[in-house]
Every structure is written in C-alpha cells, then in structure tokens.
Design a protein around this motif. Structure first.
Motif, mmCIF file in Angstrom:
data_model
loop_
_atom_site.group_PDB
_atom_site.id
_atom_site.type_symbol
_atom_site.label_atom_id
_atom_site.label_comp_id
_atom_site.label_asym_id
_atom_site.label_seq_id
_atom_site.Cartn_x
_atom_site.Cartn_y
_atom_site.Cartn_z
ATOM 1 N N LEU A 98 7.647 -8.096 5.527
ATOM 2 C CA LEU A 98 7.797 -7.016 4.548
ATOM 3 C C LEU A 98 9.157 -7.181 3.887
ATOM 4 O O LEU A 98 9.368 -6.776 2.753
ATOM 5 C CB LEU A 98 7.676 -5.645 5.216
ATOM 6 N N LEU A 129 0.397 -14.236 4.951
ATOM 7 C CA LEU A 129 -0.828 -13.485 5.225
ATOM 8 C C LEU A 129 -1.231 -13.659 6.689
ATOM 9 O O LEU A 129 -1.605 -12.711 7.379
ATOM 10 C CB LEU A 129 -1.942 -13.993 4.299
ATOM 11 N N ARG A 157 0.942 -11.683 8.981
ATOM 12 C CA ARG A 157 0.606 -10.259 8.920
ATOM 13 C C ARG A 157 -0.700 -9.963 9.638
ATOM 14 O O ARG A 157 -0.906 -8.857 10.112
ATOM 15 C CB ARG A 157 0.522 -9.816 7.457
ATOM 16 N N ARG A 158 -1.573 -10.962 9.686
ATOM 17 C CA ARG A 158 -2.841 -10.730 10.370
ATOM 18 C C ARG A 158 -2.702 -10.888 11.876
ATOM 19 O O ARG A 158 -3.581 -10.493 12.624
ATOM 20 C CB ARG A 158 -3.927 -11.645 9.801
ATOM 21 N N PHE A 185 4.719 2.732 11.211
ATOM 22 C CA PHE A 185 5.878 3.038 10.371
ATOM 23 C C PHE A 185 6.539 4.365 10.747
ATOM 24 O O PHE A 185 5.893 5.279 11.261
ATOM 25 C CB PHE A 185 5.447 3.119 8.903
ATOM 26 N N ASN A 199 2.890 6.213 6.803
ATOM 27 C CA ASN A 199 2.278 5.416 5.732
ATOM 28 C C ASN A 199 0.775 5.272 5.869
ATOM 29 O O ASN A 199 0.228 4.200 5.637
ATOM 30 C CB ASN A 199 2.902 4.009 5.669
ATOM 31 N N PHE A 232 -2.939 5.573 4.526
ATOM 32 C CA PHE A 232 -3.484 5.534 3.171
ATOM 33 C C PHE A 232 -3.900 6.951 2.802
ATOM 34 O O PHE A 232 -4.801 7.527 3.411
ATOM 35 C CB PHE A 232 -4.665 4.569 3.093
ATOM 36 N N HIS A 242 -5.461 8.353 0.405
ATOM 37 C CA HIS A 242 -6.753 8.688 -0.171
ATOM 38 C C HIS A 242 -7.902 8.357 0.769
ATOM 39 O O HIS A 242 -9.053 8.355 0.355
ATOM 40 C CB HIS A 242 -6.931 7.976 -1.509
ATOM 41 N N ALA A 246 -9.320 -6.998 5.542
ATOM 42 C CA ALA A 246 -8.538 -8.177 5.898
ATOM 43 C C ALA A 246 -9.271 -9.061 6.899
ATOM 44 O O ALA A 246 -9.247 -10.277 6.794
ATOM 45 C CB ALA A 246 -7.183 -7.749 6.452
ATOM 46 N N LEU A 256 -6.688 -3.487 14.941
ATOM 47 C CA LEU A 256 -6.596 -4.851 14.413
ATOM 48 C C LEU A 256 -6.523 -5.877 15.536
ATOM 49 O O LEU A 256 -6.628 -7.072 15.299
ATOM 50 C CB LEU A 256 -5.354 -4.981 13.523
ATOM 51 N N GLY A 289 5.561 2.682 0.545
ATOM 52 C CA GLY A 289 5.009 2.634 1.902
ATOM 53 C C GLY A 289 3.519 2.369 1.925
ATOM 54 O O GLY A 289 2.999 1.806 2.880
ATOM 55 N N GLN A 290 2.813 2.772 0.865
ATOM 56 C CA GLN A 290 1.374 2.578 0.829
ATOM 57 C C GLN A 290 1.026 1.092 0.756
ATOM 58 O O GLN A 290 0.139 0.619 1.459
ATOM 59 C CB GLN A 290 0.766 3.315 -0.372
ATOM 60 N N GLU A 311 3.051 -1.332 1.550
ATOM 61 C CA GLU A 311 3.578 -1.968 2.770
ATOM 62 C C GLU A 311 2.572 -1.847 3.904
ATOM 63 O O GLU A 311 2.340 -2.796 4.661
ATOM 64 C CB GLU A 311 4.905 -1.327 3.181
ATOM 65 N N ALA A 312 1.975 -0.662 4.012
ATOM 66 C CA ALA A 312 0.975 -0.466 5.061
ATOM 67 C C ALA A 312 -0.217 -1.388 4.830
ATOM 68 O O ALA A 312 -0.771 -1.948 5.769
ATOM 69 C CB ALA A 312 0.520 0.988 5.097
ATOM 70 N N ALA A 313 -0.599 -1.548 3.552
ATOM 71 C CA ALA A 313 -1.711 -2.434 3.233
ATOM 72 C C ALA A 313 -1.382 -3.872 3.640
ATOM 73 O O ALA A 313 -2.204 -4.569 4.232
ATOM 74 C CB ALA A 313 -2.034 -2.368 1.743
ATOM 75 N N TYR A 314 -0.154 -4.300 3.332
ATOM 76 C CA TYR A 314 0.267 -5.638 3.750
ATOM 77 C C TYR A 314 0.270 -5.750 5.270
ATOM 78 O O TYR A 314 -0.148 -6.750 5.836
ATOM 79 C CB TYR A 314 1.672 -5.934 3.231
ATOM 80 N N ALA A 315 0.745 -4.690 5.921
ATOM 81 C CA ALA A 315 0.892 -4.740 7.375
ATOM 82 C C ALA A 315 -0.455 -4.867 8.078
ATOM 83 O O ALA A 315 -0.523 -5.430 9.164
ATOM 84 C CB ALA A 315 1.644 -3.514 7.879
ATOM 85 N N VAL A 316 -1.528 -4.333 7.476
ATOM 86 C CA VAL A 316 -2.838 -4.521 8.106
ATOM 87 C C VAL A 316 -3.487 -5.835 7.672
ATOM 88 O O VAL A 316 -4.632 -6.103 8.021
ATOM 89 C CB VAL A 316 -3.823 -3.355 7.854
ATOM 90 N N GLY A 317 -2.757 -6.636 6.903
ATOM 91 C CA GLY A 317 -3.223 -7.987 6.609
ATOM 92 C C GLY A 317 -3.902 -8.168 5.269
ATOM 93 O O GLY A 317 -4.586 -9.158 5.052
ATOM 94 N N MET A 318 -3.717 -7.210 4.360
ATOM 95 C CA MET A 318 -4.341 -7.375 3.044
ATOM 96 C C MET A 318 -3.501 -8.301 2.163
ATOM 97 O O MET A 318 -2.284 -8.329 2.266
ATOM 98 C CB MET A 318 -4.461 -6.024 2.341
ATOM 99 N N SER A 319 -4.205 -9.010 1.269
ATOM 100 C CA SER A 319 -3.504 -9.796 0.261
ATOM 101 C C SER A 319 -3.071 -8.845 -0.861
ATOM 102 O O SER A 319 -3.518 -7.693 -0.899
ATOM 103 C CB SER A 319 -4.430 -10.866 -0.303
ATOM 104 N N GLN A 370 -6.011 -7.421 -2.864
ATOM 105 C CA GLN A 370 -6.743 -6.433 -2.059
ATOM 106 C C GLN A 370 -5.975 -5.121 -1.997
ATOM 107 O O GLN A 370 -6.541 -4.039 -2.146
ATOM 108 C CB GLN A 370 -6.958 -6.964 -0.634
ATOM 109 N N ARG A 406 -7.585 -1.819 -3.594
ATOM 110 C CA ARG A 406 -8.139 -0.837 -2.651
ATOM 111 C C ARG A 406 -7.203 0.338 -2.394
ATOM 112 O O ARG A 406 -7.657 1.425 -2.070
ATOM 113 C CB ARG A 406 -8.449 -1.508 -1.306
ATOM 114 N N ILE A 407 -5.907 0.092 -2.478
ATOM 115 C CA ILE A 407 -4.960 1.139 -2.081
ATOM 116 C C ILE A 407 -4.196 1.702 -3.280
ATOM 117 O O ILE A 407 -4.122 2.909 -3.471
ATOM 118 C CB ILE A 407 -3.962 0.598 -1.027
ATOM 119 N N PRO A 423 -6.608 3.139 -6.763
ATOM 120 C CA PRO A 423 -7.281 4.442 -6.602
ATOM 121 C C PRO A 423 -6.307 5.613 -6.604
ATOM 122 O O PRO A 423 -6.587 6.663 -7.182
ATOM 123 C CB PRO A 423 -7.962 4.313 -5.229
#
Lengths: 254, 236
Positions: free
Chosen positions: A50, A76, A79-80, A86, A90, A92, A94, A108, A156, B130-131, B133-141, B144, B148-149, B152
C-alpha cells in the motif's frame, strides 16, 4: 515464512524506514510497538505495497519481490497472500457485512459465489456477527465493523494478516470484543503482524515483540525479553511512558 | 394586455410535439458523456502518460467556451471537413446527406464529455482513500477496485450533480434552434408567430421546461434514496 530485508521508505526527504530486517515464522504473532512517527504503520503498509518501499526485499513463502522493480503481478500476488485489518475498518460502505466479506473471494480469488457465501457466513459467525449479515457498515458499531473487517481478512485465508492499530479508533468499551476475536484467531495459528498500543494484549498474545523508533528496529525478542528485561534505554523509556498513570508509585506524582 | 388562457393550453399541446427532439438532444449527449467522461476522469486522475495532458486541454477548452459556439463551429466546420476529405479520397459521399441533427448531437456530446468528466472526477475524489486501499488489500487489481468499489460510491455522490447537468443541458438544448432544429423553443417560436400570440406560446414552453425539470428532480430523489441507502446509518 515471511522475510523483510533491508526495507527503506522515504516520503520526499523524510526517511521513515531506514533498513528494516524482520523474519516471521509461520504461526507467529508479532507485535510491533513504538512511539508515533516511528514507522510502524508504514512498515506494515510496505509489506502489501500500500506504500511502495524504495529499497529492499519482501518475501512471503515462495514469492520474493524486489522493491526496486516490483512488477504489477508481483504486487497483486503479495496482496493476495496477505490481508489487512485497518485502523478505521475501511469496510466497503456500499456493501453489507456479508458482501464485504465475500467481495475479495469473488473478485480477487474467483471463488464461486455459493462457496464464497458459505465461507463468509462461517467467518461472520466466528466473529460473532451472524445476525448482522445484511447490515451496512453505517448501521454497525465501531467494534462490529472491525470484527467484519477481521472476518473479511480471515475469509481470504491469507498466509499473513496485517493488523494496523485495530483498536485505536474504538470506544474504550468496544476494544475488548475486538481483542477477544484477534486473540481467538491467534490461538488458531494464523500468522499475524499487529501494530498496537495495547500492551496487555501484546504481552499476552504475541510470541515476538518488535520495538521500533526512528525508522529502525531498536530491539526485538520474546514478550518477556521486551517487557520484563529490555536491553535498550530507548525501549525502557517508551515502556515507562505508556504504563498507565495509576500504576505509578504515589511518590512520583508528588 | 390580455392573456388568452385557452391558447396557452392549445399551444402547450402543439409545442409538446417537439419534446422528443429536445429530449434526444439532451439525453443522447449525456449518456455519451457519461461513458467517455468516466474514461476521461480516470485518465486525468491516474495521470496516464501523454493522454492526460490531452484530456486536460480538452476539458479546459470545452468548458471554457460556450456551448452555442460548439454547435455553430461543428455545424459549419464538419460539413466542410467531410466534403474536402470526400473530394480528396474521391468518394461520392456528400455532407449534405447527413442530417443536421447528427452535427448537433456531436457538438453537445463533445461538450457533455467535458462537463461529465469533471463531475465524475469530483465523485471519485469524494471516495475515501481507505476504500481503494481495502480493495487492494483483499487482492483486487486497480480496474477491479475502480469498477466494483470506487465508481458505485462515486455515482451515489454525484447524483445531485448529474441532475443539475441534465437540467442545464435541457435548457441549453434550445441552441439547436440556431441551426434550424425544431426543438421546444423553436416550435414555440413557430406557434407564436403563426398565431401572433407570443406571450402565450412562451408561457406554454416555459411550463413544459419546468415540468421536465420537476420530473428530473423527482427521479433523482428516488435514485438517491435507492443508491445511497447504505449511508443512511442508524442501527437497524
């Protein structure tokens, strides 16, 4: 095994990390302590890129990434293999609690939706939030949000979970529920690195404590090494300062 | 001065026949603008090499010049361009065979892209770091995470702005009359001149514009309620 080699990070002319070396074995619970500005959080964020380190090497299992020339695929991949919890949750915004946990699995990891749903429900149950599946983050308390955050990380099935001050933003009375969850998963052998100010937690749950200051690791060892018998003067000062006031001898206050 | 109320009603329905054209000139460019605007906004935010300066210039120039000018420039320049190209390559194609509406839609679309990209950019910027960052942290490109985040949530944030832009474009669509498109105001002019009842015809036109605006506001309120339901909070 997780291995950090000579990690350097600077923001402009400010050097935040000055050569960090750290090895974490599978199943370790590592706690990073240190005064604010010591680089704890930055170090954590360098592990999953990050923040992009300026120099050094990050190894997780079979994957070694050269921080000078990381490919997009390397990042990537890193991260996977990791997950992060956090300070400010953080989640999501929505998406419901359940969707938050499912999202990474579906997008992912390409897990089929049904399977992702089952695993996510299981994780939410584990953090005690089965009844909040359909709630949006804005409808949850801080402690509940953070537990969803932990479920999201757990689902995960990562090789390493990074906790960035997971209880710092919580009301004092909500800290307990989150620490209890972290304690449970630590006892199940999940490898984790935790940046925290909760000394009791650090002492009780970790098997390795790292004390950082000025962008370097000043001292590391078992909790007993660090809390009972710190070798470095800087560590001693820090531990003394964060000891709660009420445990000061009365003479010190006069 | 007397107002012929009955004629307002007559004029209202007569002018209303021009509504489909007005809506076409309003909605088609906005849809086009939304699509290309997302791309333009992302190019600018991610500072994609070379193209981002181009995008910056584009947005700055088109927002810095009046829409009626775009309509006129496209209307006069495009046929010349097409005809000279046609002559150069020896095609039999003539610009006269292209309906003027297409030039109008082109002009409005180019403008819509510029305005949309700024609105979308503001929406994306309103999503906390942070939104993603969280997406990256769960492994999204990055794609993505954006799709997705970020988008929307950005969409929910810009709904009021989109409504504003729709209203703005609805009203600026009247410029199409300058190149002989018989949209609402054009039709009102005709109805007024033929019957020599100007005030009544224009009042009728005003009522139609106002009505459309109210409908747009209602639709937005409805969408807002649905799209941003997640942020209403309160322990349910």
């Amino acid at each position: 095994m997780i291995h950090l080699k000579n990690i350097h990070k600077s923001f402009g002319r400010l050097n935040v990390l000055n050569g960090i070396n750290l090895t974490v074995e599978r199943g370790d619970v590592v706690v990073i302590l240190g005064p604010s500005g010591s680089g704890k959080t930055t170090l954590l964020r360098c592990i999953n890129f990050l923040e992009r380190p300026n120099d050094g090497e990050v190894t997780i299992g079979a994957l070694t990434v050269d921080c000078r020339h990381p490919s997009r695929k390397d990042i990537l991949e890193l991260r996977r293999k990791t997950a992060m919890v956090f300070q400010h949750y953080n989640l999501f915004k929505h998406k419901t609690a359940l969707e938050n946990v499912m999202e990474g699995l579906i997008v992912a990891q390409k897990v089929p939706k049904k399977e992702a749903r089952e695993r996510s429900l299981e994780m939410l149950e584990k953090v005690g939030l089965s009844d909040k599946c359909d709630h949006y983050p804005s409808q949850l308390s801080g402690g509940q949000q953070q537990r969803v955050g932990i479920a999201r990380a757990l689902a995960l099935n990562p090789e390493l979970i990074l906790f960035d001050e997971p209880t710092s933003a919580l009301d004092p009375e909500l800290v307990g529920e989150v620490l209890a969850v972290i304690k449970t998963i630590a006892s199940e052998g999940v490898t984790m690195i935790v940046v925290t100010h909760e000394m009791g937690f650090a002492r009780e749950v970790s098997n390795h404590v790292v004390f950082m200051d000025g962008g370097v690791i000043v001292e590391q060892g078992t909790p007993a090494d660090i809390f009972v018998d710190p070798k470095e003067e800087r560590t001693r000062q820090f531990l003394k300062r964060i000891t709660p006031e009420w445990s000061y001898p009365m003479e010190a206050l006069r | 001065m007397t107002i012929d109320i009955a004629f307002i009603v007559t004029a209202f329905f007569e002018i209303l026949t021009a509504l489909p054209l007005t809506l076409t000139i309003t909605v088609v460019p906005l849809i086009f603008g939304l699509g290309i605007g997302v791309v333009t906004a992302l190019i600018r935010l991610y500072k994609v090499r070379v193209v981002h300066q181009l995008a910056e210039f584009y947005v700055s120039f088109l927002r810095g010049t009046p829409i009626v000018l775009h309509v006129l420039i496209i209307y006069f320049a495009m046929p010349k361009l097409i005809d000279s190209l046609s002559a150069y390559f020896g095609w039999s194609f003539k610009s006269a065979s292209i309906p003027i509406l297409l030039f109008v839609l082109t002009a409005y679309s180019l403008t819509a892209v510029a305005y949309m990209s700024e609105i979308i950019r503001s929406g994306i910027l309103s999503v906390p770091a942070g939104q993603i960052e969280a997406a990256y942290a769960v492994g999204m490109s990055t794609p993505q995470a954006v799709w997705r985040i970020v988008l929307p949530q950005a969409f929910g944030a810009i709904l009021p702005n989109l409504c504003n832009l729709f209203i703005g474009f609805l009203h600026t669509s009247t410029f199409a009359f300058t190149v002989s498109q018989m949209e609402l105001l054009g039709k009102a002019n005709v109805v007024a001149s033929v019957n020599l009842k100007f005030l009544e015809a224009f009042i009728a036109a005003a009522l139609i514009y106002w009505g459309m605006t109210i409908i747009a506001e209602r639709i937005t309120a409805f969408l807002e309620k649905r799209v941003t339901a997640y942020s209403r909070g309160g322990m349910a």
